[in-house]
Write a protein that holds these residues in place. Structure first.
Motif, mmCIF file in Angstrom:
data_model
loop_
_atom_site.group_PDB
_atom_site.id
_atom_site.type_symbol
_atom_site.label_atom_id
_atom_site.label_comp_id
_atom_site.label_asym_id
_atom_site.label_seq_id
_atom_site.Cartn_x
_atom_site.Cartn_y
_atom_site.Cartn_z
ATOM 1 N N ARG A 163 6.887 -5.794 -21.205
ATOM 2 C CA ARG A 163 6.877 -5.503 -22.640
ATOM 3 C C ARG A 163 7.883 -4.420 -23.017
ATOM 4 N NH1 ARG A 163 2.098 -4.135 -22.620
ATOM 5 N NH2 ARG A 163 2.279 -1.859 -22.711
ATOM 6 N N GLU A 164 7.948 -3.351 -22.220
ATOM 7 C CA GLU A 164 8.722 -2.178 -22.614
ATOM 8 C C GLU A 164 10.131 -2.136 -22.027
ATOM 9 O OE1 GLU A 164 7.614 -0.435 -24.887
ATOM 10 O OE2 GLU A 164 5.431 -0.531 -24.839
ATOM 11 N N VAL A 165 10.375 -2.923 -20.980
ATOM 12 C CA VAL A 165 11.686 -2.868 -20.321
ATOM 13 C C VAL A 165 12.370 -4.233 -20.335
ATOM 14 C CG1 VAL A 165 12.922 -2.327 -18.185
ATOM 15 C CG2 VAL A 165 10.949 -0.937 -18.866
ATOM 16 N N PHE A 166 11.761 -5.218 -19.704
ATOM 17 C CA PHE A 166 12.451 -6.504 -19.582
ATOM 18 C C PHE A 166 12.546 -7.253 -20.907
ATOM 19 C CE2 PHE A 166 11.248 -5.879 -15.093
ATOM 20 C CZ PHE A 166 12.509 -6.042 -14.527
ATOM 21 N N GLY A 167 11.507 -7.199 -21.721
ATOM 22 C CA GLY A 167 11.541 -7.898 -23.000
ATOM 23 C C GLY A 167 12.694 -7.464 -23.888
ATOM 24 N N PRO A 168 12.852 -6.151 -24.098
ATOM 25 C CA PRO A 168 13.957 -5.693 -24.950
ATOM 26 C C PRO A 168 15.343 -5.986 -24.387
ATOM 27 C CG PRO A 168 12.266 -3.992 -24.751
ATOM 28 C CD PRO A 168 11.940 -5.046 -23.751
ATOM 29 N N LEU A 169 15.435 -6.297 -23.092
ATOM 30 C CA LEU A 169 16.733 -6.565 -22.473
ATOM 31 C C LEU A 169 16.934 -8.050 -22.207
ATOM 32 C CD1 LEU A 169 16.916 -3.584 -19.933
ATOM 33 C CD2 LEU A 169 17.759 -3.700 -22.292
ATOM 34 N N GLY A 170 16.122 -8.876 -22.826
ATOM 35 C CA GLY A 170 16.266 -10.308 -22.710
ATOM 36 C C GLY A 170 17.030 -10.889 -23.883
#
Length: 212
Positions: free
Chosen positions: A100-107
């Motif tokens: 939620r906090e790391v991979f999602g925003p970098l997708g």
């Protein structure tokens, strides 16, 4: 060569360079998400720090994140006791928070706005970190243990591997040994990682070039 696996000796410095060059060749206008995985004695954080510095020298913006800052609260981690190896494997890492906090925003379509730390495990409370923005084309370098096989959307992965004998000798938390043995047996990180590196002797690593 061990059980059909072929390892190529390499210096620590050249290893970092090889990994960084692979990342640079792949990197484009999107974000590149990298994991450095390994049991605690492999010092994944030190390798990730060196890799991050190399990438910065090559002109990439880098965000360093440690999975140790994304553990679940103690009440959940230790629900089955403080020395339960299955809990170490299944319950310690907050996979949802990392997604939620790391991979999602970098997708794809993400904002690049990332929370670099989530949980302060020693104080057992939220880290209260501020969000940071990784610009497009930047690189996330995440380090930690038992990271592969969890469905994280990784673009490059490094697994620092210890032979069974070396792991038994160097792992100070002997109670956790079954968790790492289970990981090797079920996830097969040597096969999953883009770079599988034997680090029985940390100053003389060797890269897995070929496996059966």
């Amino acid at each position: 060569m061990i059980d059909g696996m072929r390892f190529r000796p390499i210096s620590p410095g050249l290893l970092v360079t090889e990994v960084a060059e692979r990342i640079i060749r792949r990197a484009d206008d999107s974000w590149t998400r990298v994991a450095v995985d390994g049991a605690p004695p492999t010092s994944t954080g030190e390798f990730a720090d060196r890799l991050a510095e190399e990438l910065r020298v090559l002109g990439r913006a880098v965000l360093r994140v440690s999975s140790h800052d994304f553990l679940r609260p103690a009440s959940l981690r230790y629900e089955r006791g403080r020395t339960d190896p299955d809990s170490r494997y299944d319950d310690w890492l907050d996979v949802g928070a990392l997604n939620r906090e790391v991979f999602g925003p970098l997708g794809a379509g993400g904002s690049g706005r990332v929370l670099p730390t989530f949980w302060d495990a020693p104080r057992d409370r939220a880290s209260r970190a501020e969000y940071v923005t990784l610009p497009a084309g930047g690189v996330l370098v995440l380090d930690g243990e038992l990271l592969l096989g969890r469905g994280f959307p990784l673009d490059c992965s490094v697994h620092l591997w210890l032979s069974p004998a070396a792991l038994r000798r160097r792992l100070t938390e002997a109670w956790a040994l079954p968790a790492f043995e289970r990981y090797d047996a079920t996830v097969h990180p040597l096969d999953l990682a883009d770079f599988a590196v034997r680090v029985d002797d940390p100053v003389r690593p060797a890269v897995l070039d070929e496996s059966p």
